[in-house]
Write a protein that holds these residues in place. Structure first.
Motif, mmCIF file in Angstrom:
data_model
loop_
_atom_site.group_PDB
_atom_site.id
_atom_site.type_symbol
_atom_site.label_atom_id
_atom_site.label_comp_id
_atom_site.label_asym_id
_atom_site.label_seq_id
_atom_site.Cartn_x
_atom_site.Cartn_y
_atom_site.Cartn_z
ATOM 1 N N SER A 278 0.981 -1.251 0.007
ATOM 2 C CA SER A 278 -0.132 -0.122 0.020
ATOM 3 C C SER A 278 0.934 1.088 -0.019
ATOM 4 O O SER A 278 0.591 2.124 -0.643
ATOM 5 N N MET A 279 2.071 1.313 0.920
ATOM 6 C CA MET A 279 2.957 2.380 0.820
ATOM 7 C C MET A 279 3.403 2.625 -0.657
ATOM 8 O O MET A 279 3.489 4.044 -1.022
ATOM 9 N N VAL A 280 3.683 1.752 -1.612
ATOM 10 C CA VAL A 280 4.100 1.760 -2.741
ATOM 11 C C VAL A 280 2.931 2.235 -3.615
ATOM 12 O O VAL A 280 3.170 3.380 -4.398
ATOM 13 N N ILE A 281 1.910 1.928 -3.496
ATOM 14 C CA ILE A 281 0.643 2.458 -4.431
ATOM 15 C C ILE A 281 0.355 3.888 -3.992
ATOM 16 O O ILE A 281 0.109 4.498 -5.073
ATOM 17 N N TRP A 282 0.539 4.278 -2.494
ATOM 18 C CA TRP A 282 0.366 5.809 -2.215
ATOM 19 C C TRP A 282 1.196 6.377 -2.943
ATOM 20 O O TRP A 282 0.981 7.575 -3.661
ATOM 21 N N ALA A 283 2.597 6.282 -2.969
ATOM 22 C CA ALA A 283 3.516 6.956 -3.675
ATOM 23 C C ALA A 283 3.259 7.157 -5.223
ATOM 24 O O ALA A 283 3.559 8.031 -5.724
ATOM 25 N N ALA A 284 2.858 5.851 -5.780
ATOM 26 C CA ALA A 284 2.796 5.842 -7.452
ATOM 27 C C ALA A 284 1.725 6.672 -7.573
ATOM 28 O O ALA A 284 1.627 7.373 -8.687
ATOM 29 N N ILE A 285 0.499 6.887 -6.729
ATOM 30 C CA ILE A 285 -0.720 7.460 -7.357
ATOM 31 C C ILE A 285 -0.496 8.844 -7.144
ATOM 32 O O ILE A 285 -0.653 9.789 -7.910
ATOM 33 N N GLY A 286 0.484 9.139 -5.886
ATOM 34 C CA GLY A 286 0.693 10.706 -5.520
ATOM 35 C C GLY A 286 1.594 11.226 -6.694
ATOM 36 O O GLY A 286 1.759 12.374 -7.108
ATOM 37 N N GLY A 287 2.755 10.296 -6.885
ATOM 38 C CA GLY A 287 3.827 10.670 -7.594
ATOM 39 C C GLY A 287 5.043 10.450 -6.945
ATOM 40 O O GLY A 287 5.548 11.144 -6.052
ATOM 41 N N ARG A 288 5.878 9.443 -7.554
ATOM 42 C CA ARG A 288 7.131 8.964 -6.720
ATOM 43 C C ARG A 288 8.103 10.012 -7.046
ATOM 44 O O ARG A 288 9.083 10.001 -6.266
ATOM 45 N N LEU A 289 8.148 10.853 -7.980
ATOM 46 C CA LEU A 289 9.048 11.662 -8.318
ATOM 47 C C LEU A 289 9.021 12.972 -7.677
ATOM 48 O O LEU A 289 9.638 14.073 -7.859
ATOM 49 N N SER A 290 7.841 13.118 -6.934
ATOM 50 C CA SER A 290 7.550 14.208 -6.202
ATOM 51 C C SER A 290 7.224 13.807 -4.601
ATOM 52 O O SER A 290 6.250 13.072 -4.325
ATOM 53 N N LEU A 291 8.059 14.400 -3.758
ATOM 54 C CA LEU A 291 7.993 14.062 -2.426
ATOM 55 C C LEU A 291 6.655 14.799 -1.832
ATOM 56 O O LEU A 291 5.980 13.800 -1.005
ATOM 57 N N LEU A 292 6.257 15.930 -2.226
ATOM 58 C CA LEU A 292 4.847 16.420 -1.829
ATOM 59 C C LEU A 292 3.927 15.523 -2.274
ATOM 60 O O LEU A 292 2.585 15.247 -1.843
ATOM 61 N N GLY A 293 3.959 15.080 -3.612
ATOM 62 C CA GLY A 293 2.946 14.642 -4.327
ATOM 63 C C GLY A 293 2.799 12.910 -3.450
ATOM 64 O O GLY A 293 1.355 12.635 -3.610
ATOM 65 N N ALA A 294 3.831 12.289 -3.333
ATOM 66 C CA ALA A 294 3.317 11.071 -2.858
ATOM 67 C C ALA A 294 2.838 11.252 -1.530
ATOM 68 O O ALA A 294 2.028 10.376 -0.970
ATOM 69 N N MET A 295 3.193 12.257 -0.694
ATOM 70 C CA MET A 295 2.435 12.472 0.651
ATOM 71 C C MET A 295 0.938 12.545 0.595
ATOM 72 O O MET A 295 0.218 12.247 1.245
ATOM 73 N N CYS A 296 0.530 13.608 -0.564
ATOM 74 C CA CYS A 296 -0.752 13.556 -0.804
ATOM 75 C C CYS A 296 -1.594 12.285 -1.205
ATOM 76 O O CYS A 296 -2.688 12.139 -1.188
ATOM 77 N N GLY A 297 -0.703 11.692 -2.149
ATOM 78 C CA GLY A 297 -1.288 10.385 -2.208
ATOM 79 C C GLY A 297 -1.783 9.469 -1.201
ATOM 80 O O GLY A 297 -2.733 8.879 -1.140
ATOM 81 N N ALA A 298 -0.623 9.526 -0.378
ATOM 82 C CA ALA A 298 -1.011 8.803 1.042
ATOM 83 C C ALA A 298 -2.277 9.286 1.644
ATOM 84 O O ALA A 298 -3.414 8.729 2.056
ATOM 85 N N PHE A 299 -2.463 10.667 2.034
ATOM 86 C CA PHE A 299 -3.712 11.351 2.483
ATOM 87 C C PHE A 299 -4.956 11.180 1.497
ATOM 88 O O PHE A 299 -5.872 10.588 2.200
#
Length: 368
Positions: A278-299
């Protein structure tokens, strides 16, 4: 050079605005349960951040991030459990129920709160350094490394599940009292707990962002793109990969500590394979190349699961899987790429704008 400077400045301003928005939440939310839930999302944000740093910028797909997270969580649970034990009765109840008549040696350091907190971060960080060092020096990378992390995660899960007298087994560890720091009890439903999580999240994000913008980060990203070329230039590829993997693991360990502080509970579920995926999915959906995008994906994902999971109980995983496939197929860089595209269009607008000449002809505006 000027464009690069302005680009970095704009990124920092976006991060500042994001965390400023998170900082006003305690003053706007009066529901203690909701505040605790939002703090928990901050923990998930740390995990997504760690995956983005390791996978997005380091090119290391880690399917076993639950190891560092779980070890940190168990360390914090052991520390909180020992805080509630007295000198005359130092053995936790679940150990007595499993016929242990003495406190195991590896539990004794957690009787000291400071030592327990340090070990909660140090042990998983050292594990990542040793495991990563061995793997990367053997040039294990790509899907092979991902499979190794998954196998190691399953091994840790099995050990913690089977060693019930020492770990609580499937029931886990439930500290009876909240965490105490310097004689102050940290109510998990208070604004103090939220501020602690937010403070750690901000610190981890700033450090991760500085790393990605440093010369170390640039070499790490070059290794992600072409490891052999970087190795040919004389850099220690294994050293850089081990370092970024270890830093990522340390962030996950902090997340594990924060989670137990908030929920006062830990179980083998923290080392479950599904949770690490699930952690990988959060980062992939939010944007793994963006620290902020990955966090927003988790939220986004965890928030949707909290409020929509009950309504779609039987099909939630299918919905999440479908959403993941759509994002990966049409937005390889995640939802963050949508924002970047929008900002790019706005930035290019002035260059394409025109002014009318007196004779009615259009004349391009001069670039600033």
């Amino acid at each position: 050079m000027g464009n690069l400077y302005h680009n970095k400045t704009a990124q920092w301003l976006v991060y500042a605005a994001f965390f400023l928005g998170l900082a006003v939440i305690p003053g706007a939310v009066s529901d203690a349960f909701l505040l605790n839930q939002l703090a928990t999302y901050g923990v998930y944000g740390m995990l997504a951040l760690s995956i983005s740093l390791c996978w997005g910028f380091g090119g290391i797909l880690n399917l076993g991030q639950g190891i560092a997270f779980g070890l940190g969580a168990y360390g914090m649970a052991m520390t909180m459990q020992m805080q509630s034990q007295s000198e005359s009765n130092p053995i936790p109840p679940f150990m007595l129920n499993n016929s242990l008549d003495a406190l195991p040696w590896f539990w004794e350091p957690f009787s000291n709160t400071a030592a327990g907190l340090i070990l909660s971060i140090l042990v998983p960080t050292l594990f990542c350094a040793i495991f990563g060092g061995v793997m990367f020096r053997a040039r294990v990378s790509g899907p092979f490394f991902a499979i190794m992390t998954l196998a190691m995660l399953s091994a840790f899960y099995t050990i913690i599940l089977d060693r019930q007298p020492y770990t609580g087994g499937v029931n886990g560890i439930t500290p009876p009292s909240p965490l105490q720091l310097a004689g102050v009890e940290i109510d998990p439903y208070s604004a103090t707990a939220y501020w602690i999580v937010l403070g750690i999240l901000v610190t981890a994000t700033v450090l991760a962002k500085l790393i990605t913008q440093s010369s170390f980060g640039l070499v790490t990203q070059a290794i992600r793109d072409d490891a052999e070329r970087v190795r040919f230039l004389g850099y220690s590829v294994a050293g850089y990969e081990t370092a970024i993997y270890t830093i990522s693991g340390a962030i996950a360990a902090f997340a594990g500590c924060c989670l137990v502080m908030l929920v006062q509970y830990v179980s083998p579920a923290q080392l479950d394979v599904g949770f690490s995926l699930s952690m990988v999915i959060w980062a992939a959906i939010g944007g793994r190349l963006s620290l902020l995008g990955a966090m927003c994906g988790a939220f986004l994902i965890q928030g949707a699961q909290s409020y929509l999971g009950d309504a779609f109980l039987a099909t939630w995983l299918l919905i999440l899987g479908g959403f993941f496939i759509v994002v990966v197929r049409f937005l390889p860089n995640g939802l963050a790429s949508l924002l970047e595209s929008a900002l790019g269009l706005l930035a290019s607008k002035p260059k394409n704008a025109t002014t009318a000449e007196p004779n009615g002809d259009a004349k391009p505006m001069p670039a600033e």
